[in-house]
Design a protein around this motif. Sequence first.
Motif: not given
Length: 131
Positions: A90-97
């Motif tokens: 659902s949110e693959p870029y969560h860690q980078s964000q």
Amino acid sequence: MDWIYTYLHSFYKDLTTATGVNNLIFPHTAMPDIMAPYQGDQALVPHPMYDWLGHVEWYDAVVLMHQGSMTPEEFDVLTTDITNFLAYASEPYHQSQEHIGYWVIGFLCILFVFIYFLKREYWKDVKRYKK
């Protein structure tokens, strides 16, 4: 994420519905219990609770009646993996964000210091001409 995990664990047999199962978290769901072969059959256990209005029947537990092809521990691992995958998908870029967010907060803190000193400099002139 906890909601999905609990949802997958909360199916029980209910022959009054079209799918033959119901869910404790989301009642009258149209989704069939696709995890039943792995988990097994669960039954709803009514737990009567009394309040100042009178007798209220509250269903708060499901009990495993027949074990499926997995043990309860294996099923917990499976549902945890499914939940983690769905959270990542659902949110693959969560860690980078989140990582970028720390830099943004740091930049804003430094910017605040400069803006504060700039404000003091401007208001020094405004107060002098106001008199």
